[in-house]
Write an enzyme that holds these catalytic residues in place. Structure first.
Site, PDB file in Angstrom:
ATOM      1  N   SER A  34      16.048 -12.168 -28.397  1.00 27.47           N
ATOM      2  CA  SER A  34      17.354 -11.771 -28.929  1.00 27.47           C
ATOM      3  C   SER A  34      17.245 -10.510 -29.779  1.00 27.47           C
ATOM      4  O   SER A  34      18.132  -9.638 -29.759  1.00 27.47           O
ATOM      5  CB  SER A  34      17.951 -12.911 -29.754  1.00 27.47           C
ATOM      6  OG  SER A  34      17.080 -13.260 -30.828  1.00 27.47           O
ATOM      7  N   ASP A  37      16.723  -7.563 -27.428  1.00 28.13           N
ATOM      8  CA  ASP A  37      17.991  -7.218 -26.784  1.00 28.13           C
ATOM      9  C   ASP A  37      18.904  -6.431 -27.718  1.00 28.13           C
ATOM     10  O   ASP A  37      19.590  -5.490 -27.295  1.00 28.13           O
ATOM     11  CB  ASP A  37      18.704  -8.484 -26.303  1.00 28.13           C
ATOM     12  CG  ASP A  37      17.963  -9.155 -25.156  1.00 28.13           C
ATOM     13  OD1 ASP A  37      17.126  -8.489 -24.523  1.00 28.13           O
ATOM     14  OD2 ASP A  37      18.220 -10.356 -24.905  1.00 28.13           O
ATOM     15  N   SER A  82      -8.509  -0.052   1.869  1.00 27.91           N
ATOM     16  CA  SER A  82      -8.388  -1.504   1.928  1.00 27.91           C
ATOM     17  C   SER A  82      -9.770  -2.106   1.674  1.00 27.91           C
ATOM     18  O   SER A  82     -10.745  -1.383   1.464  1.00 27.91           O
ATOM     19  CB  SER A  82      -7.844  -1.945   3.288  1.00 27.91           C
ATOM     20  OG  SER A  82      -8.640  -1.421   4.331  1.00 27.91           O
ATOM     21  N   LYS A 119      -7.468 -11.913  -6.394  1.00 29.92           N
ATOM     22  CA  LYS A 119      -6.795 -11.081  -5.393  1.00 29.92           C
ATOM     23  C   LYS A 119      -5.329 -11.511  -5.302  1.00 29.92           C
ATOM     24  O   LYS A 119      -4.992 -12.470  -4.605  1.00 29.92           O
ATOM     25  CB  LYS A 119      -7.478 -11.210  -4.035  1.00 29.92           C
ATOM     26  CG  LYS A 119      -6.959 -10.217  -3.009  1.00 29.92           C
ATOM     27  CD  LYS A 119      -7.751 -10.303  -1.720  1.00 29.92           C
ATOM     28  CE  LYS A 119      -7.268  -9.241  -0.747  1.00 29.92           C
ATOM     29  NZ  LYS A 119      -5.842  -9.410  -0.391  1.00 29.92           N
ATOM     30  N   GLU A 177      -1.391  -3.811  -8.276  1.00 31.33           N
ATOM     31  CA  GLU A 177      -0.673  -4.666  -7.342  1.00 31.33           C
ATOM     32  C   GLU A 177       0.660  -5.080  -7.951  1.00 31.33           C
ATOM     33  O   GLU A 177       0.707  -5.632  -9.059  1.00 31.33           O
ATOM     34  CB  GLU A 177      -1.501  -5.916  -7.033  1.00 31.33           C
ATOM     35  CG  GLU A 177      -1.053  -6.686  -5.816  1.00 31.33           C
ATOM     36  CD  GLU A 177      -1.612  -6.121  -4.517  1.00 31.33           C
ATOM     37  OE1 GLU A 177      -1.291  -6.664  -3.457  1.00 31.33           O
ATOM     38  OE2 GLU A 177      -2.383  -5.129  -4.578  1.00 31.33           O
ATOM     39  N   LYS A 319     -12.215 -14.310   0.494  1.00 30.74           N
ATOM     40  CA  LYS A 319     -10.927 -14.945   0.747  1.00 30.74           C
ATOM     41  C   LYS A 319     -11.027 -16.464   0.659  1.00 30.74           C
ATOM     42  O   LYS A 319     -12.047 -17.063   1.017  1.00 30.74           O
ATOM     43  CB  LYS A 319     -10.400 -14.557   2.142  1.00 30.74           C
ATOM     44  CG  LYS A 319     -10.237 -13.061   2.351  1.00 30.74           C
ATOM     45  CD  LYS A 319      -9.189 -12.449   1.449  1.00 30.74           C
ATOM     46  CE  LYS A 319      -7.778 -12.789   1.859  1.00 30.74           C
ATOM     47  NZ  LYS A 319      -7.353 -12.162   3.099  1.00 30.74           N
ATOM     48  N   CYS A 416     -13.062  -3.939  37.237  1.00 31.66           N
ATOM     49  CA  CYS A 416     -13.614  -3.005  38.219  1.00 31.66           C
ATOM     50  C   CYS A 416     -14.809  -3.563  38.980  1.00 31.66           C
ATOM     51  O   CYS A 416     -15.313  -2.913  39.903  1.00 31.66           O
ATOM     52  CB  CYS A 416     -14.010  -1.691  37.540  1.00 31.66           C
ATOM     53  SG  CYS A 416     -15.385  -1.853  36.368  1.00 31.66           S
ATOM     54  N   CYS A 431     -18.452  -3.299  29.619  1.00 29.93           N
ATOM     55  CA  CYS A 431     -18.406  -2.712  30.953  1.00 29.93           C
ATOM     56  C   CYS A 431     -18.851  -1.264  30.820  1.00 29.93           C
ATOM     57  O   CYS A 431     -18.220  -0.489  30.094  1.00 29.93           O
ATOM     58  CB  CYS A 431     -16.988  -2.772  31.527  1.00 29.93           C
ATOM     59  SG  CYS A 431     -16.798  -1.834  33.062  1.00 29.93           S
ATOM     60  N   CYS A 436     -13.489   2.567  34.581  1.00 30.75           N
ATOM     61  CA  CYS A 436     -12.870   1.239  34.642  1.00 30.75           C
ATOM     62  C   CYS A 436     -11.385   1.362  34.320  1.00 30.75           C
ATOM     63  O   CYS A 436     -11.013   1.941  33.285  1.00 30.75           O
ATOM     64  CB  CYS A 436     -13.549   0.305  33.650  1.00 30.75           C
ATOM     65  SG  CYS A 436     -12.755  -1.311  33.517  1.00 30.75           S
TER      66      CYS A 436
END
Length: 677
Positions: A34, A37, A82, A119, A177, A319, A416, A431, A436
C-alpha cells in the site's frame, strides 16, 4: 521548474527503484504494498502535471507505449548459444570426461568446480544496458539475430530500468530467462476459459507468446518474472576487476540490481552436482523447471573450452526424466537422410505426448535396435528427447505378441540398392552413393528450406517429383528449370509453374550466409554459417582458409574447421560452386576476386558505438582481413579508434590520448583498392 519538485521526483524514483530491487532481487520487501502504491501514485501525478520530470528509468515508464506494428530484428553482440543436454548422471560423467580431455587435465589433478543453476522453463532474453540504462531487450531468435521487444521487456517489473550502481560499465550485456510463475499461469488460463478462449498448453508457451505481444500492456497484465544468469562486458569493466568465475558473475548481477535465482550453488565435483540435482528434482517450485544447468565455474577455463557450432563446451543441461508413454509399433522403416545416414524410424499407433500427437519415433541406429531388441508389433515406451524429438526408450517385452518380427537394418540402401557401410568407430550406418535419390532429395529440401534459400513452394512432395520425373540432381539444376517442364508434373498448372520458377529465381538474391548454410556442409548450422560468412565474406576467401584460420574464430572449433576445409576440397563441390557462379547468383562472386591487400598490417584498432552499415563483427573481419588487429580497450599502442553512434567511454579515452578517430567511411577509405563489399 520548481527545484523542490525536481528533487521530490528524484527521491521518489530512487526509493521506488530501491524497493523493487529489495522485493525482486533480495526477496526482502522494505515497503508495504500500500505504501509502494501511494508513492508510485505521487510520482505519477507529479509527472502528469510536469512531463519534463519524466525520465527513461522512471517506474511509471514501464508500460504505456502504443502497440507496435511489428518487431524489428536485432543482431546480438554476444551470441546466445543453446545448451547440450544430458539425460542422466552417466551422460553427465561422459561430458566431464570429454571436458577434461579438452582442457588437458588428468583425473589426478582433481575434479573441476561447477556452478549449478535450476533450468527455468521459459524464454531466453538478451538485455543491453548502456551507461547503466536499459537500452534494449531482445529475444534469442536464432542465437545471432533476435527480435527487439524492448517495450515488452520494460513491462517486466523484476527487470531494472537502471542498474543499481553509480559507476556502470559503458555497455553491459545480460542474459536471462523470462518465465511465468505457476500461480499466474493458472490465473491466466482460468480467465481464458471463462472468456471462451483455449487455455495455454504450458507456462513456457505462454511466456514466449506473451513476450511477442504487440501491446506491452498485455505483457504487464500477465506479470512475467525474470532471472538473470550471465553477463558480458564487451567494452570493458570500469568498476573494479571483472568477475573471474560464474559464481562471481551471479553475485555481480545481484549487486547491479538484477534478480538471480537464489537456488544456485557452487559444486566442487560431480558428486555434489548429483546431490544438487536430486535435491531439486522432486521439489515443489513456484515455476516450471525441467532440469539443472551445470557450468564450469572458472571463466578462464570456459574461454579455454570454447564452443561447438551450437553449444558452449563448458556448460550442459542435466534434464529431468521426460514424460514417457506406451504405444504399439506398427512398422519400422529405414530413412535415408541428405548425408546418407540411415535411421530406423518406428511408425506408431498415434499417442498424445507432451502436448502433441506422435505417430513416428526415432530408433537412432543399429546398436540401439540391438540393445532394445525391437520387434514389429512390440509395445514401446516413447518420450521426447529434449522435449522435441520423439524417440523409443524401451520395449515392454511381456506384451510382445507371438507373431512379432524382429527388425534389423537392411544390408542395402532402400532407395538406391547400394550396399550400406558403417565406418569403423561410428554408430551411423550410411549409404555411400552420392547419387542416391534420397540424398539428392534431402539436399534439395535443405537448400530450399526457410533458413537457407527459402524457396516457397519447393516442399518435400514437389522435390520428389523434380528428382523422379525431371532428373534434377543438384541445386544448380533448379535454376535451369522452365515453366514448361514444371507443367508436365502432376498438380502443376501454368500459373503454379510460373510462380515456382519465379520463387527459385528470387532466391538468387539471398545473402552469402544463407547460401553457405544451404550447401549442407557437415556441422555448419545457421549460426555457424553466419559467423563464417562474417569472417570470410566470399566463398573464395573461405575456400582458401586453413583449418587454423577457421578454428581460431570465436564459437568455431577444430571439428567444424576440418569439415569446412574438407568440403571445399571435394572436386564435386568445387564444380557445384562453379555452376552456381555461372548461373549468376550474386552471393557467389567471381572466382578471381582478389584477397585484400594487407594495407593495415601492424595497425591496432578499437571500435566503439554503432556503425552506419557494418556490424561490429563485419568491421572486425574487414580490418583483420587486411592485416590489422582489433583490441577491446584503448591504450597508447592503439593506432585508430573507429567511432559510430552512441560511443562509450573509449571515445573519451581516445581523445585524452590524442589517438586518431575514424568514421566508418574513413575506415573503409584506408583501402581504396579493395573496399568492403
Amino acid at each position: 521548474m520548481d527545484p523542490k519538485l525536481e528533487e521530490r521526483a528524484r527521491e521518489l524514483r530512487a526509493l521506488l527503484q530501491k524497493a523493487s530491487i529489495a522485493y525482486y532481487v533480495h526477496n526482502a520487501p522494505i515497503l508495504e504494498d500500500s505504501v509502494y502504491d501511494r508513492l508510485y501514485r505521487e510520482l505519477q501525478e507529479l509527472e502528469q502535471a510536469h512531463p519534463e520530470l519524466i525520465t527513461p528509468d522512471s517506474p511509471t515508464q514501464r508500460v504505456g507505449e502504443k502497440p507496435a506494428e511489428q518487431f524489428p530484428t536485432v543482431s546480438h553482440r554476444v551470441p546466445l548459444y543453446s545448451l547440450e543436454n544430458a539425460f542422466n548422471l552417466e551422460e553427465l560423467k561422459g561430458w566431464q570426461e570429454r571436458l577434461l580431455r579438452l582442457l588437458g587435465r588428468t583425473p589426478e589433478e582433481g575434479e573441476l568446480e561447477y556452478v549449478c543453476e535450476l533450468k527455468i522453463d521459459g524464454a531466453a532474453l538478451a538485455l543491453t544496458y548502456v551507461d547503466g540504462l536499459l537500452q534494449r531487450g531482445a529475444t534469442r531468435g536464432d542465437g545471432q539475430v533476435g527480435e527487439d521487444i524492448t517495450p515488452n521487456v520494460r513491462a517486466i517489473p523484476s527487470i531494472p530500468l537502471r542498474l543499481a550502481t553509480a559507476n556502470p560499465p559503458p555497455v553491459l550485456e545480460v542474459r536471462g530467462e523470462a518465465y511465468l510463475p505457476l500461480a499466474e499461469f493458472e490465473r491466466i488460463n482460468r480467465e481464458r476459459c471463462s472468456a471462451g478462449d483455449p487455455p495455454f498448453a504450458n507456462p513456457r508457451n505462454c511466456a514466449a507468446g506473451t513476450l511477442r505481444q504487440l501491446d506491452s500492456r498485455v505483457v504487464a497484465a500477465r506479470k512475467l518474472s525474470f532471472f538473470a544468469y550471465a553477463l558480458h562486458w564487451p567494452e570493458g569493466w570500469p568498476a573494479g576487476d571483472p568477475p573471474q568465475t560464474q559464481w562471481e558473475c551471479l553475485q555481480r548481477l545481484k549487486e547491479l540490481g538484477l534478480p538471480v535465482n537464489p537456488l544456485s550453488q557452487v559444486c566442487r565435483n560431480l558428486q555434489e552436482v548429483a546431490q544438487f540435482y536430486e535435491r531439486w528434482r522432486q521439489a515443489q517450485l513456484p515455476y516450471a523447471c525441467d532440469g539443472v544447468v551445470v557450468k564450469l565455474n572458472s571463466l578462464r577455463l570456459q574461454e579455454e573450452a570454447g564452443f561447438t557450432q551450437k553449444f558452449p563446451r563448458w556448460a550442459i543441461a542435466l534434464k529431468y526424466p521426460a514424460q514417457e508413454v506406451p504405444t504399439r509399433i506398427r512398422a519400422i522403416v529405414a530413412s535415408v537422410g541428405r548425408t546418407g545416414a540411415v535411421t530406423p524410424v518406428a511408425e506408431l499407433e498415434p499417442v498424445l505426448l507432451a502436448g502433441t500427437t506422435v505417430s513416428r519415433a526415432s530408433l537412432h541406429n543399429a546398436d540401439r535396435l540391438e540393445e532394445l531388441d525391437v520387434h514389429i508389433g512390440d509395445t514401446a515406451i516413447v518420450r521426447k528427447a529434449g522435449e522435441i524429438i520423439p524417440e523409443v526408450v524401451g520395449i515392454l517385452k511381456e506384451l510382445r505378441p507371438p507373431d512379432a518380427v524382429r527388425y534389423r537394418l537392411p544390408s542395402h540402401c532402400p532407395e538406391c540398392g547400394t550396399p550400406l557401410v558403417r565406418p569403423a568407430g561410428e554408430a551411423i550406418t550410411r549409404c555411400p552413393n552420392p547419387d542416391c535419390p534420397a540424398q539428392i532429395r534431402g539436399q534439395l529440401q535443405h537448400w530450399a528450406s526457410r533458413d537457407a534459400l527459402d524457396i516457397e513452394g519447393l516442399g518435400e512432395k514437389r522435390v520428389a517429383q523434380l528428382v523422379e520425373k525431371l532428373g534434377v540432381r543438384t541445386v544448380s539444376d533448379l535454376y535451369r528449370l522452365t515453366p514448361e517442364q514444371l507443367e508436365s508434373l502432376e498438380g502443376m498448372g501454368s500459373r503454379s509453374s510460373q510462380k515456382l520458377v519465379q520463387a527459385i529465381q528470387r532466391s538468387r538474391q539471398q545473402p552469402w550466409e544463407r547460401v553457405l548454410y544451404g550447401l549442407g556442409i557437415p556441422h555448419v548450422g545457421v549460426v555457424t554459417a553466419q559467423t563464417l560468412a562474417q569472417h570470410f565474406p566470399t566463398p573464395e576467401l573461405l575456400a582458401q582458409a586453413s583449418i587454423e584460420d577457421i578454428a581460431q574464430i570465436y564459437g568455431i572449433g577444430r571439428e567444424i574447421a576440418e569439415a569446412v576445409v574438407s568440403w571445399f576440397a571435394d572436386p564435386a563441390h568445387q564444380q557445384l560452386l562453379q555452376e552456381l557462379r555461372e548461373l549468376g547468383i550474386p552471393a557467389l562472386p567471381p572466382q578471381k576476386s582478389p584477397i585484400a591487400a594487407q594495407v593495415l598490417a601492424g595497425k591496432k584498432f578499437v571500435i566503439t558505438g554503432t556503425l552506419p552499415t557494418l556490424s561490429r563483427q563485419e568491421a572486425k573481419a574487414w580490418i583483420e582481413s587486411r592485416g590489422g588487429k582489433v583490441t577491446a580497450s584503448v591504450s597508447r599502442q592503439t593506432d585508430y579508434v573507429v567511432v559510430g553512434s552512441d560511443p562509450g567511454s573509449k571515445l573519451k579515452k581516445a581523445q585524452e590520448l590524442g589517438i586518431p578517430l575514424l568514421s566508418e567511411a574513413e575506415l573503409l577509405a584506408l583501402d581504396p583498392g579493395n573496399p568492403h563489399s
